[in-house]
Design a protein around this motif. Sequence first.
Motif, PDB file in Angstrom:
ATOM      1  N   THR A  68       7.161 -18.411  -2.780  1.00  0.00           N
ATOM      2  CA  THR A  68       6.082 -19.373  -2.978  1.00  0.00           C
ATOM      3  C   THR A  68       5.845 -19.507  -4.484  1.00  0.00           C
ATOM      4  N   GLU A  69       5.181 -20.597  -4.876  1.00  0.00           N
ATOM      5  CA  GLU A  69       4.867 -20.786  -6.303  1.00  0.00           C
ATOM      6  C   GLU A  69       4.011 -19.628  -6.804  1.00  0.00           C
ATOM      7  N   GLN A 103       3.331 -12.161   0.417  1.00  0.00           N
ATOM      8  CA  GLN A 103       3.904 -13.510   0.478  1.00  0.00           C
ATOM      9  C   GLN A 103       5.229 -13.544   1.237  1.00  0.00           C
TER      10      GLN A 103
END
Length: 115
Positions: A68-69, A103
């Motif tokens: 993810t960013e 994440q």
Amino acid sequence: MANVTFTSPAMKKDLTVYAIAGDNGTLLALAQANQVPVHFECENGECGSCAVQVSVLSDKTPMAISLTEKEKTALKLAGKITQAQITDAEVNDMPPPWRLACQYIVRDEDILVKF
Ligand code: FES
């Protein structure tokens, strides 16, 4: 069904647990469900405290590669990933060595998690 093995100096011995394929749970959730003491603070991909080293143990093509960013940013700030490793993950499907447990979505592949 994936085997996820946790190893750490914080544990008396390694622990292998079974993650159900398609469950889409995070590595941190799996650790918590099995009383594995992975450190965490925000649980939202921002603090970087849940960084763990992940190695794929199966011979199959690695699956849980996309970051993810938030994960990219937190790992970069922590000095755990380089831009070259991010590019390798995105272009060449090369899993980076460090991930954020909060994440990382567990896939149907056997992994070793060091923390
Ligand atoms: Fe903060 Fe995972 S707990 S980034």
